[in-house]
Each structure stands twice: as structure tokens, then as C-alpha cells.
Design a protein around this motif. Structure first.
Motif, mmCIF file in Angstrom:
data_model
loop_
_atom_site.group_PDB
_atom_site.id
_atom_site.type_symbol
_atom_site.label_atom_id
_atom_site.label_comp_id
_atom_site.label_asym_id
_atom_site.label_seq_id
_atom_site.Cartn_x
_atom_site.Cartn_y
_atom_site.Cartn_z
ATOM 1 N N TYR A 1 -48.807 -40.619 9.000
ATOM 2 C CA TYR A 1 -48.580 -39.321 8.354
ATOM 3 C C TYR A 1 -49.910 -38.779 7.857
ATOM 4 C CZ TYR A 1 -46.765 -35.820 5.071
ATOM 5 O OH TYR A 1 -46.489 -34.644 4.415
ATOM 6 N N HIS A 2 -50.063 -37.428 7.930
ATOM 7 C CA HIS A 2 -51.314 -36.816 7.453
ATOM 8 C C HIS A 2 -51.046 -35.384 7.000
ATOM 9 C CE1 HIS A 2 -55.937 -37.188 8.053
ATOM 10 N NE2 HIS A 2 -55.679 -36.331 7.078
ATOM 11 N N PHE A 3 -51.346 -35.104 5.730
ATOM 12 C CA PHE A 3 -51.181 -33.760 5.163
ATOM 13 C C PHE A 3 -52.556 -33.191 4.827
ATOM 14 C CE2 PHE A 3 -50.778 -30.916 1.493
ATOM 15 C CZ PHE A 3 -49.876 -29.994 1.982
ATOM 16 N N TYR A 4 -52.801 -31.945 5.278
ATOM 17 C CA TYR A 4 -54.145 -31.371 5.212
ATOM 18 C C TYR A 4 -54.289 -30.171 4.268
ATOM 19 C CZ TYR A 4 -54.850 -33.896 9.661
ATOM 20 O OH TYR A 4 -54.945 -34.848 10.636
ATOM 21 N N GLU A 5 -53.210 -29.587 3.807
ATOM 22 C CA GLU A 5 -53.299 -28.259 3.187
ATOM 23 C C GLU A 5 -53.686 -28.305 1.708
ATOM 24 O OE1 GLU A 5 -50.566 -24.792 4.307
ATOM 25 O OE2 GLU A 5 -50.013 -25.185 2.230
ATOM 26 N N PHE A 6 -54.978 -28.443 1.444
ATOM 27 C CA PHE A 6 -55.520 -28.297 0.096
ATOM 28 C C PHE A 6 -56.964 -27.812 0.210
ATOM 29 C CE2 PHE A 6 -57.654 -29.554 -3.780
ATOM 30 C CZ PHE A 6 -56.750 -29.125 -4.734
ATOM 31 N N PRO A 7 -57.367 -26.808 -0.593
ATOM 32 C CA PRO A 7 -56.538 -26.071 -1.547
ATOM 33 C C PRO A 7 -55.415 -25.319 -0.823
ATOM 34 C CG PRO A 7 -58.864 -25.615 -1.906
ATOM 35 C CD PRO A 7 -58.754 -26.320 -0.583
ATOM 36 N N GLY A 8 -54.287 -25.219 -1.499
ATOM 37 C CA GLY A 8 -53.158 -24.552 -0.884
ATOM 38 C C GLY A 8 -52.024 -24.372 -1.867
ATOM 39 N N PHE A 9 -51.000 -23.700 -1.380
ATOM 40 C CA PHE A 9 -49.823 -23.416 -2.190
ATOM 41 C C PHE A 9 -49.236 -24.727 -2.716
ATOM 42 C CE2 PHE A 9 -45.875 -20.663 -2.614
ATOM 43 C CZ PHE A 9 -46.488 -19.769 -3.479
ATOM 44 N N HIS A 10 -48.892 -24.771 -3.966
ATOM 45 C CA HIS A 10 -48.268 -25.910 -4.659
ATOM 46 C C HIS A 10 -49.242 -27.030 -4.994
ATOM 47 C CE1 HIS A 10 -44.384 -24.099 -4.341
ATOM 48 N NE2 HIS A 10 -44.372 -24.136 -3.024
ATOM 49 N N GLN B 1 -54.801 -44.736 13.242
ATOM 50 C CA GLN B 1 -55.812 -43.676 13.291
ATOM 51 C C GLN B 1 -56.685 -43.812 14.531
ATOM 52 O OE1 GLN B 1 -57.515 -44.188 9.349
ATOM 53 N NE2 GLN B 1 -56.366 -42.431 8.558
ATOM 54 N N GLN B 2 -56.932 -45.032 14.938
ATOM 55 C CA GLN B 2 -57.696 -45.248 16.169
ATOM 56 C C GLN B 2 -56.843 -44.921 17.390
ATOM 57 O OE1 GLN B 2 -58.951 -49.334 15.745
ATOM 58 N NE2 GLN B 2 -60.723 -48.801 14.475
ATOM 59 N N GLN B 3 -55.574 -45.330 17.366
ATOM 60 C CA GLN B 3 -54.674 -45.059 18.486
ATOM 61 C C GLN B 3 -54.521 -43.563 18.723
ATOM 62 O OE1 GLN B 3 -50.750 -46.919 18.270
ATOM 63 N NE2 GLN B 3 -49.822 -45.176 19.303
ATOM 64 N N TYR B 4 -54.385 -42.799 17.635
ATOM 65 C CA TYR B 4 -54.181 -41.356 17.750
ATOM 66 C C TYR B 4 -55.496 -40.572 17.741
ATOM 67 C CZ TYR B 4 -49.277 -42.441 16.781
ATOM 68 O OH TYR B 4 -47.990 -42.946 16.837
ATOM 69 N N LYS B 5 -56.612 -41.294 17.673
ATOM 70 C CA LYS B 5 -57.949 -40.693 17.741
ATOM 71 C C LYS B 5 -58.134 -39.617 16.667
ATOM 72 C CE LYS B 5 -58.272 -41.632 22.705
ATOM 73 N NZ LYS B 5 -58.454 -41.064 24.069
#
Length: 523
Positions: A443-452, A512-516
Motif C-alpha cells: 500500500y502507498h498513499f502520496y497525497e500530502f500536502p492535501g485535503f484532510h 517495493q523491489q517487485q513492483y519497482k
């Protein structure tokens, strides 16, 4: 180039090779079209698992979803399906590309989706399918790979929404869920009946601001939904959670979200930064709204609630509006299933219902999604297709939205491109033994700075344990889901967790290596 290779290799169910430019009208192709399954992919927005009665929660038993349940009861219910990035646009991009956010390029809302890349609808179209998309898109650029599409503007509007086509934008009077349903059935009615179809029916519901159809304004007024045990969470041991701005009783817009008025007897709403959405209503619609909500709001003023009592009132208002909005969504599914049955298409159509991610309905005091915690990472889904899926099937192994495209392709006898990072879960649907099935998800969440204000993080989820890393804060969190399903106790660094922590960090690096995953995405 990859699409050409895929088409050249693929074979129809009867074994005939599909040329890149199929010749119309041949006997072999006609028979193939008759046997090739259709796909109806129905995606809602922000539909929490506990708000679907097929999952059996106390919450949903008070507001059942019989038509959605029908898909699960007559097919498969997924109990461990997850998204790879709990946000609307990124989840949709992952579904169509079969790839994680960093690989398909759409990591946060507001990015521009690269429609030139290989997508599942393009593969279906190249293999003789008619393709269509109706409803929410939310990927900024125009859709590609569809023979027909009409999409909502951005998030879309509940009342009198705009629909965008290749050549124009048209406002359509009515309620958005009903309109999407009508458009879907109309397309099915007028499609090319000589071709199988791949159709995406993307609802706006049940996205913020949870505005029910007029017929459901009072549907759950007298229902008291159970309050989550951690509604008043103080986020001890959750440093990133302490910084979020998605708390129901502190951060919700009282006018926009909760439809609270400014004073007893008033028809003016409290804080509402998006008044233009209300202005889409006709004067008659707005009058009916005020006539229906005025009394409910007046009772709040008469009770003069404060503090904890007001926080609990806000939860009930939110839960009632949320579930009332789902009611029309469930009706839509019922109407669509009835149409397929009437047309004799029901049992030769792979029917999928899912949300684009999970959602908080009071857990940790929250609404919205984004975090890797269970309520938002978990992605409710069910599938119906009698030739392959036995009624009453329960899928308990780990699946993810990057798996959807490979699964759909394999179910239709089409080769899966190597560049897709997901894997087909068809063997799970068929009840086959899968001893080597994956044990962990990335899992990977990227949205910062961002809403909430949810900070960037990545992590790994197993059947029992979950490890996440808020990499800009340099903060780790570890949870034992067997003993702490609500993820209240961060046990990272505690004595006795050294072995599982090392194992999870090893898996995290491996994935992370598998998905590059590029280094720049981890800093």
C-alpha cells in the motif's frame, strides 16, 4: 506495442485467433460472440464495508442493501479485498491499468491520467468487445479505450448534474444515481448486440456530501445507528492520526455535510464552502429540501446540544444521510439486474460491484479514507457469474484492485499483459487450491500536502499483521489485527515484536523491489 502483442496472442473461447483487425461476419466469430461473457463493472464511491448488509454488520442490518447483497448471495463475497492507494482517482487508475499508482502515474487526485498507456478496456475493445463508461471518471484527462463514454464533471453533482461527452457538456435534470442508471440501461438497450460488452457503470454515490434522493429524505430519521467504540479516539500512539483533519464533530462542514441551519426556522445553512452545488437545485427542489429538513434542524436548536452530546448528534445525522444516499444506489443495482434478467443476459454477464475504496463512518471519529487502516484500505466487492462462480462463495485470501484487470481478462479467455502487476484471482473464484497465493499486500498513499492532512505513508499488510511507515515523519506503526482489529494499539517497538517486525520489513522491501517503486516515491 504491448496491446498489439496481446491481441495477436489472445484466443477466443472457441480457440480462434483474433486478428488485430477482426473480419466481420465470419461464422467462427459469430459463435465466439455468442459464448464470450459480457462484463458489467459497477463501482460506487466511498461505500464502507459495514454499510453493505451482505457483510453482516449490526450497522447495515438497520439499513439493508438487498439488491447489492443479491450479487454476493448468487456469487462471491470478497472478505479480504483491498485497494493499493485509498483515494478515488488512484484506485480507478489501478483498476484499469492493473498497476500500482507509481507505475500507472496517477498517484494523487489532481494528477493527469496518462490515457495512452495499456488499459483493460483497450484490450477488450481490440478483442471484439464493445466498451462503454457512464458516470464518475475523476481522472482529469478524457477517457480512452471506450466506444462510448459520458462522464460527470470532476466529482459530479447529486442534483441536476453535468455530463461531459467528447463534444459537449450537458446539464441533465434529476438525481445523479437515477440518471446514471437510466443512461446505463439505455446504452445496454441500444448497444451492438453482435458484440459482447465491457461496461463500467461508475456511481457518484455515496461520496461527500451524502445528499439523498428526495424520496429518501426521511428514510432513517428514526434509526439510531450504533456508535463505533473508538468514536472518541484520542489517537494515542498514532502521531500521524493526531494531525489529520477528517473528524466528524470537529472538521465536518456543518452546512455542506450535515445540512445544519444557522438558526431555528432558518433556511440558510451553516458553513458551506461549496454553495454552488446547492444552487444547482431548481427553486422547487430547494423548497422541498427546506420543507423536509427545517423541522429536523429545528429540533436540534430546541435541544441546545453541546460537547459530547452534539458530537453524537452529528454522528447520527451523518450516518442517516450516508445510508439514505446508499438507498438509491441499491435501487439502481436492482433495476440494472432486473434489466439483465429480462434481456436474458444475467447469467452470461460477469457482474461486479465494488467501491473505489473503503470509508470511515465514525471509526476513530472519522469520515473520509486515505489512511492504511482497515476501514479505508479495505475495498468491499462481490462478483456474480454462474458458469465460474458458485453461489455463496466467500473469498478470504488477500486480493487487491490491481488484480481486477488480469482477472477479467482471464475470465474472458484473453491473455494478461506482462506489464500488469496484479494477478488473476480466477482460481479463487473457481474454488481451486492455491497454496502459493500471496501472503502480503503493498500500500502507498502520496497525497500530502492535501485535503484532510493525511501524511504520506506506505506499508505492508498480511493476514494478521500490518506495518506502515509515515516516511516524512519517520514514524512506524505496527498492528496485530487478530487481537486489535480496530487498530487502536500501535505495538511497534514493543518487546516481543522484533521477529514479526523484521519479517514485515523484509516483505516491504521485497514488494517495493517487485513492483519497482522508485526511490523518489519513498522520500
Amino acid at each position: 506495442m504491448e496491446l498489439m502483442k496481446t491481441v495477436a496472442k489472445n484466443k477466443l473461447l472457441l480457440g480462434a485467433v483474433i486478428p488485430l483487425l477482426p473480419l466481420a461476419g465470419t461464422h467462427a466469430q459469430d459463435k465466439a460472440k455468442e459464448s464470450a461473457p459480457n462484463i458489467l463493472f459497477i463501482m460506487s464511491d466511498d461505500h464502507a464495508e459495514k454499510a453493505i448488509s451482505a457483510y453482516g454488520s449490526e450497522f447495515s442490518r438497520l439499513a439493508p442493501t438487498p439488491n447489492i447483497d443479491r450479487i454476493a448471495n448468487e456469487g462471491a463475497l470478497f472478505e479480504a479485498n483491498y485497494c493499493c492507494n485509498s483515494l478515488s482517482g488512484p484506485s480507478r487508475a489501478a483498476v484499469m491499468s492493473g498497476k500500482h499508482s507509481h507505475a500507472n502515474g496517477f498517484m494523487r487526485n489532481g494528477n493527469k491520467f496518462d490515457g495512452s498507456q495499456l488499459l483493460v478496456q483497450k484490450i477488450f475493445r481490440a478483442n471484439g468487445y464493445q466498451t462503454a463508461l457512464i458516470g464518475k471518471w475523476h481522472l482529469v484527462t478524457k477517457p480512452t479505450g471506450f466506444d462510448y463514454w459520458t462522464i460527470l464533471n470532476d466529482q459530479g453533482e447529486y442534483y441536476n448534474p453535468d455530463f461531459i461527452t467528447e463534444n459537449d457538456t450537458v446539464r441533465i435534470d434529476g438525481y445523479v444515481t437515477d440518471i446514471i442508471t437510466e443512461k446505463t440501461i439505455d446504452w445496454l438497450e441500444h448497444r451492438d448486440r453482435n458484440k459482447p460488452f465491457f461496461m463500467m457503470m461508475n456511481h457518484k454515490a455515496v461520496h461527500r456530501n451524502w445528499w439523498p434522493a428526495e424520496r429518501h429524505y426521511h428514510l432513517y430519521d428514526n434509526v439510531d445507528f450504533p456508535v463505533p467504540a473508538n468514536y472518541f479516539d484520542n489517537y494515542e500512539g498514532h502521531k500521524a492520526a493526531q494531525k489529520q483533519k477528517m473528524n466528524i464533530y470537529r472538521d465536518m462542514y456543518e452546512g455542506h455535510d450535515l445540512k445544519m441551519n444557522v438558526a431555528k426556522g432558518s433556511d440558510s445553512l451553516r458553513f458551506d464552502p461549496w454553495k454552488h452545488l446547492n444552487r444547482r437545485m431548481t427553486p422547487e427542489q430547494w423548497k422541498r429540501f427546506n420543507d423536509n429538513y427545517r423541522e429536523k434542524n429545528n429540533s436540534l436548536w430546541e435541544r441546545d446540544l453541546q460537547g459530547k452530546d452534539l458530537a453524537l448528534w452529528k454522528y447520527q445525522r451523518y450516518a442517516r444521510e450516508y445510508m439514505a444516499t446508499i438507498a438509491s444506489l441499491d435501487e439502481s443495482i436492482g433495476k440494472t439486474l432486473d434489466y439483465l434478467k429480462k434481456e436474458g443476459l444475467l447469467d452470461n454477464t460477469i457482474i461486479v460491484y465494488c467501491s473505489d475504496q473503503g470509508f470511515y463512518v465514525g471509526e476513530h471519529g472519522w469520515f473520509d479514507k486515505r489512511f492504511m487502516y482497515e476501514e479505508s484500505m479495505k475495498m468491499p466487492m462481490m462478483m456474480r457469474f454462474p458458469p465460474k462462480i458458485k453461489a455463496g462463495t466467500h473469498i478470504t485470501k488477500l486480493t487487491q484492485n490491481i488484480d481486477f484487470a488480469p482477472t477479467f481478462l482471464e475470465m474472458c479467455g484473453i491473455d494478461v499483459p506482462k506489464e500488469m502487476q496484479g494477478v488473476s484471482f480466477l482460481p479463487l473464484l473457481e474454488g481451486k487450491k492455491t497454496p502459493d497465493w500471496r501472503k502480503y499486500l503493498y500500500y502507498h498513499f502520496y497525497e500530502f500536502p492535501g485535503f484532510h492532512s493525511v501524511h504520506k505513508h506506505y506499508g505492508v499488510k498480511g493476514e494478521r499483521y500490518k506495518l506502515m511507515y509515515f516516511y516524512q515523519d519517520k514514524e512506524w506503526e505496527l498492528y496485530d489485527l487478530k487481537n486489535d482489529l480496530m487498530e487502536m494499539h500501535n505495538i511497534y517497538g514493543q518487546k516481543g515484536t522484533e521477529k514479526i517486525t523484521a519479517e514485515l520489513k523484509k516483505e516491504l522491501t521485497r514488494l517495493q523491489q517487485q513492483y519497482k517503486v522508485p526511490q523518489r516515491c519513498m522520500e
